[in-house]
Design a protein around this motif. Structure first.
Motif, PDB file in Angstrom:
ATOM      1  N   GLU A 161     -28.573  -1.388  15.751  1.00  0.00           N
ATOM      2  CA  GLU A 161     -28.386  -0.669  14.496  1.00  0.00           C
ATOM      3  C   GLU A 161     -27.367   0.461  14.631  1.00  0.00           C
ATOM      4  N   LEU A 162     -27.426   1.182  15.759  1.00  0.00           N
ATOM      5  CA  LEU A 162     -26.425   2.218  15.986  1.00  0.00           C
ATOM      6  C   LEU A 162     -25.030   1.597  16.065  1.00  0.00           C
ATOM      7  N   GLY A 163     -24.943   0.475  16.780  1.00  0.00           N
ATOM      8  CA  GLY A 163     -23.654  -0.201  16.890  1.00  0.00           C
ATOM      9  C   GLY A 163     -23.139  -0.648  15.538  1.00  0.00           C
ATOM     10  N   SER A 164     -24.031  -1.244  14.742  1.00  0.00           N
ATOM     11  CA  SER A 164     -23.621  -1.724  13.423  1.00  0.00           C
ATOM     12  C   SER A 164     -23.219  -0.577  12.514  1.00  0.00           C
ATOM     13  N   GLY A 165     -24.065   0.463  12.440  1.00  0.00           N
ATOM     14  CA  GLY A 165     -23.781   1.588  11.552  1.00  0.00           C
ATOM     15  C   GLY A 165     -22.550   2.378  11.962  1.00  0.00           C
ATOM     16  N   LEU A 166     -22.489   2.755  13.242  1.00  0.00           N
ATOM     17  CA  LEU A 166     -21.338   3.525  13.704  1.00  0.00           C
ATOM     18  C   LEU A 166     -20.081   2.669  13.746  1.00  0.00           C
ATOM     19  N   GLY A 167     -20.252   1.369  14.023  1.00  0.00           N
ATOM     20  CA  GLY A 167     -19.095   0.484  14.022  1.00  0.00           C
ATOM     21  C   GLY A 167     -18.446   0.429  12.648  1.00  0.00           C
ATOM     22  N   ILE A 168     -19.283   0.291  11.612  1.00  0.00           N
ATOM     23  CA  ILE A 168     -18.754   0.269  10.251  1.00  0.00           C
ATOM     24  C   ILE A 168     -18.107   1.602   9.903  1.00  0.00           C
ATOM     25  N   THR A 169     -18.725   2.698  10.360  1.00  0.00           N
ATOM     26  CA  THR A 169     -18.148   4.020  10.096  1.00  0.00           C
ATOM     27  C   THR A 169     -16.780   4.158  10.767  1.00  0.00           C
ATOM     28  N   PHE A 170     -16.702   3.815  12.053  1.00  0.00           N
ATOM     29  CA  PHE A 170     -15.429   3.895  12.769  1.00  0.00           C
ATOM     30  C   PHE A 170     -14.391   2.984  12.116  1.00  0.00           C
ATOM     31  N   PHE A 171     -14.803   1.763  11.803  1.00  0.00           N
ATOM     32  CA  PHE A 171     -13.874   0.827  11.171  1.00  0.00           C
ATOM     33  C   PHE A 171     -13.403   1.371   9.829  1.00  0.00           C
ATOM     34  N   GLY A 172     -14.352   1.918   9.036  1.00  0.00           N
ATOM     35  CA  GLY A 172     -13.994   2.420   7.717  1.00  0.00           C
ATOM     36  C   GLY A 172     -13.003   3.566   7.779  1.00  0.00           C
ATOM     37  N   VAL A 173     -13.268   4.514   8.661  1.00  0.00           N
ATOM     38  CA  VAL A 173     -12.372   5.665   8.784  1.00  0.00           C
ATOM     39  C   VAL A 173     -11.021   5.239   9.357  1.00  0.00           C
ATOM     40  N   PHE A 174     -11.058   4.380  10.365  1.00  0.00           N
ATOM     41  CA  PHE A 174      -9.826   3.877  10.979  1.00  0.00           C
ATOM     42  C   PHE A 174      -8.985   3.149   9.938  1.00  0.00           C
ATOM     43  N   MET A 175      -9.637   2.297   9.168  1.00  0.00           N
ATOM     44  CA  MET A 175      -8.922   1.530   8.145  1.00  0.00           C
ATOM     45  C   MET A 175      -8.335   2.440   7.078  1.00  0.00           C
ATOM     46  N   SER A 176      -9.104   3.444   6.660  1.00  0.00           N
ATOM     47  CA  SER A 176      -8.626   4.360   5.628  1.00  0.00           C
ATOM     48  C   SER A 176      -7.373   5.089   6.101  1.00  0.00           C
ATOM     49  N   SER A 177      -7.399   5.514   7.383  1.00  0.00           N
ATOM     50  CA  SER A 177      -6.262   6.241   7.922  1.00  0.00           C
ATOM     51  C   SER A 177      -5.012   5.364   7.990  1.00  0.00           C
ATOM     52  N   VAL A 178      -5.155   4.154   8.563  1.00  0.00           N
ATOM     53  CA  VAL A 178      -4.007   3.261   8.708  1.00  0.00           C
ATOM     54  C   VAL A 178      -3.543   2.757   7.344  1.00  0.00           C
ATOM     55  N   PHE A 179      -4.493   2.452   6.458  1.00  0.00           N
ATOM     56  CA  PHE A 179      -4.150   1.934   5.135  1.00  0.00           C
ATOM     57  C   PHE A 179      -3.329   2.947   4.338  1.00  0.00           C
ATOM     58  N   SER A 180      -3.770   4.202   4.352  1.00  0.00           N
ATOM     59  CA  SER A 180      -3.064   5.226   3.575  1.00  0.00           C
ATOM     60  C   SER A 180      -1.640   5.426   4.077  1.00  0.00           C
ATOM     61  N   ARG A 181      -1.442   5.260   5.388  1.00  0.00           N
ATOM     62  CA  ARG A 181      -0.100   5.423   5.949  1.00  0.00           C
ATOM     63  C   ARG A 181       0.770   4.197   5.725  1.00  0.00           C
ATOM     64  N   SER A 182       0.142   3.039   5.525  1.00  0.00           N
ATOM     65  CA  SER A 182       0.897   1.795   5.368  1.00  0.00           C
ATOM     66  C   SER A 182       1.181   1.469   3.912  1.00  0.00           C
ATOM     67  N   LEU A 183       0.507   2.143   2.987  1.00  0.00           N
ATOM     68  CA  LEU A 183       0.622   1.805   1.572  1.00  0.00           C
ATOM     69  C   LEU A 183       1.891   2.408   0.953  1.00  0.00           C
ATOM     70  N   ALA A 184       2.699   1.550   0.373  1.00  0.00           N
ATOM     71  CA  ALA A 184       3.909   1.993  -0.347  1.00  0.00           C
ATOM     72  C   ALA A 184       3.575   2.044  -1.831  1.00  0.00           C
ATOM     73  N   LEU A 185       3.247   3.219  -2.328  1.00  0.00           N
ATOM     74  CA  LEU A 185       2.797   3.376  -3.707  1.00  0.00           C
ATOM     75  C   LEU A 185       3.940   3.156  -4.691  1.00  0.00           C
ATOM     76  N   PRO A 186       3.641   2.566  -5.850  1.00  0.00           N
ATOM     77  CA  PRO A 186       4.680   2.404  -6.888  1.00  0.00           C
ATOM     78  C   PRO A 186       5.159   3.769  -7.369  1.00  0.00           C
ATOM     79  N   PRO A 187       6.391   3.875  -7.810  1.00  0.00           N
ATOM     80  CA  PRO A 187       6.894   5.161  -8.313  1.00  0.00           C
ATOM     81  C   PRO A 187       6.210   5.544  -9.630  1.00  0.00           C
ATOM     82  N   ASP A 188       6.253   6.821  -9.920  1.00  0.00           N
ATOM     83  CA  ASP A 188       5.724   7.359 -11.181  1.00  0.00           C
ATOM     84  C   ASP A 188       4.209   7.211 -11.317  1.00  0.00           C
ATOM     85  N   LEU A 189       3.501   7.041 -10.215  1.00  0.00           N
ATOM     86  CA  LEU A 189       2.043   6.981 -10.274  1.00  0.00           C
ATOM     87  C   LEU A 189       1.488   8.400 -10.233  1.00  0.00           C
ATOM     88  N   ALA A 190       0.587   8.715 -11.157  1.00  0.00           N
ATOM     89  CA  ALA A 190       0.012  10.059 -11.217  1.00  0.00           C
ATOM     90  C   ALA A 190      -0.604  10.456  -9.879  1.00  0.00           C
TER      91      ALA A 190
END
Length: 517
Positions: free
Chosen positions: A400-429
């Motif tokens: 359970e610790l592995g599953s819970g913390l694994g999802i947490t690590f994956f989620g945070v890791f993904m959020s960090s890499v995703f935000s840096r890799s995302l090319a947002l369209p222009p003129d987005l609020a």
């Protein structure tokens, strides 16, 4: 006196039926994340809590519930846990808000924490013969791995025709069948451990683990002020130290801390912790990739994961056979190494490779299933039958610790890499851009508020960014499993009872995991 052979296998059937809904519930939600996110308008943080409050809370409850089962009897605690699990599933199915669903998942954790250690405890008490126990644990490993793998398929089939709550509602009729079967088949007379169940010690352990896990999760995700995180971590560590001191000086401790000194048990716990973390994270991201990026329906995504399910279904018995024949150290280390190789190749070939990807997923499912079963054999083979539920709770806690913390690590890791890799369209609020960059789910939610052209541009950019993120994530996970293979090999080499060479006389001896060479 040992149970007759037919009775032993009937008991195993009963506890496997009880265990199946719990393990399916660990992964069935993964396939429902996109539907659930949109239906409840949940934020990325709320989605993470909905997913991993279940394993994280169970991590704090499993050891106390395991020792309670050793005191009161596995049958009694198991039946109560099944009832709680069924009622909590009903509440989760009809949740109207993210907060309500999180509370329901907490109740599911309570029921699951009563079921899981009892299952392993009953297996340990029922099978005294070492070879039979290895095969019984192999079957348990099959149910565990196959149940986790079949979760997305069941979830996909349900979501094809029903709303997201059906992934929980399915547990209710299952429990209506499982409870009478368990009541009828499980032995009414059990040998229990002496001493009282110490409520105060249980409270120390539960509060300490939850506080530490919460602080780690909050620290990784930066979801709370640093002062609160630090204070919570200090409180949790203090409570755990107080619990350990009580165990060392108690005449009848709730948890025998000497178990951690056994290299085989330590290796098994480490394997369970990291392998389940990797498996939970990979399954979650794979389900998201298939639906968000490749535009598959939930059912199609579930079918795509069938190779993992089928391979995992045979991994348990294979692990029992191989461990008996070649020794635990070689089997455990190689299974981790093969898992690492499979994960490393997935981003190289891409998920649109029609033949190679299913083969890699099958190899991954087989290897991880063998590895998890090997960890069970190591842990359960190193304890007396009277401590079966307590040892089982330690293993389940690692899961359970592995599953819970694994999802947490994956989620945070993904959020960090995703935000840096995302090319947002222009003129987005600005406010919409900030939310869209959090996760691909948030990008889809934001796209629903934009004009057609801008929405399509955002979704395409999000798909590209997520594919990059998933490739980085799988490669990193492969490296970690490769390192773990070496760590486990070294740990098991320190235990003189663990062999790794083949012998015609190979077998488990003296309640341990000796292999004659």
């Amino acid at each position: 006196m040992a149970n007759p052979a037919h009775k032993r296998w009937l008991i195993l059937t009963a506890v496997m039926l009880a265990f199946m809904p719990v393990v399916i519930d660990m992964t069935i939600l993964h396939i429902a994340v996109p539907s659930l996110t949109l239906a409840l308008e949940a934020t990325s943080t709320e989605v993470l809590w909905i997913i991993d409050v279940y394993p994280l809370l169970m991590a704090g409850l499993l050891v106390p519930m395991g020792t309670l089962a050793d005191r009161l009897g596995n049958r009694r605690v198991l039946l109560v846990g099944l009832a709680v699990f069924g009622l909590a599933s009903l509440l989760a199915a009809f949740s109207q808000t993210p907060a309500m669903l999180i509370v329901a998942r907490m109740l599911l954790a309570l029921g699951g924490s009563m079921i899981m250690p009892c299952v392993l405890g009953i297996v340990r008490r029922t099978f005294e013969d070492e070879r039979e126990r290895a095969m019984a644990l192999g079957i348990w490993g099959t149910v565990s791995a196959a149940g986790a793998a079949v979760g997305p398929l069941v979830g996909g089939a349900l979501l094809e025709h029903f709303w997201w709550g059906s992934v929980f509602l399915i547990n209710v009729p299952l429990m209506a069948v499982v409870i009478p079967v368990a009541f009828a088949l499980l032995p009414r007379v059990e040998t229990t451990s002496p001493g009282k169940w110490q409520v105060g010690q249980a409270a120390l352990l539960i509060t300490g683990i939850i506080a530490v896990v919460y602080s780690i999760k909050a620290g990784i995700g930066a979801t709370a002020p640093l002062v609160i995180i630090a204070v919570t971590l200090l409180l949790g560590l203090t409570l755990l130290v107080a619990f350990a001191r009580k165990q060392l000086h108690a005449t009848a401790p709730m948890l025998d801390l000497a178990l951690f000194a056994h290299p085989a048990i330590l290796a098994g716990i480490v394997m369970a912790l990291f392998v389940t973390g990797a498996l939970a994270g990979v399954e979650l991201t794979l389900a998201m990739e298939l639906q968000y990026v490749l535009d598959k329906t939930p059912l199609q995504a579930g079918i795509f994961m069938i190779p993992i399910m089928l391979a995992a279904a045979i991994g348990g018995p294979v692990a029992g056979y191989l461990s008996n024949r070649y020794g635990l150290r070689l089997v455990a280390s190689l299974s981790l190494g093969v898992s690492a190789g499979s994960l490393a190749l997935l981003p190289v070939v891409g998920f649109d490779a029609s033949l190679i990807v299913p083969a890699l997923l099958a190899v991954l499912g087989l290897a991880l299933s063998i590895g998890l079963t090997a960890s069970s054999i190591a842990i359960m083979g190193a304890v007396d039958a009277s401590k079966g539920a307590a040892a089982g709770s330690l293993e389940a806690t690692a899961y359970e610790l592995g599953s819970g913390l694994g999802i947490t690590f994956f989620g945070v890791f993904m959020s960090s890499v995703f935000s840096r890799s995302l090319a947002l369209p222009p003129d987005l609020a600005t406010t919409l851009a900030e939310r869209a960059a959090t996760s691909i789910g948030d990008s889809y939610v934001v796209a629903g508020e934009l004009p057609t052209g801008q929405a399509e541009a955002l979704i395409e950019a999000a798909k590209t960014a997520f594919s990059i993120t998933n490739s980085v994530l799988l490669s990193t996970c492969a490296v970690l499993l490769a390192v773990l293979a070496v760590v486990v090999f070294v740990l098991l080499s320190r235990d003189r009872k663990v062999g790794w060479r083949w012998s015609a006389n190979a077998g488990f001896l003296d309640g341990g995991i000796t292999v004659l060479a």
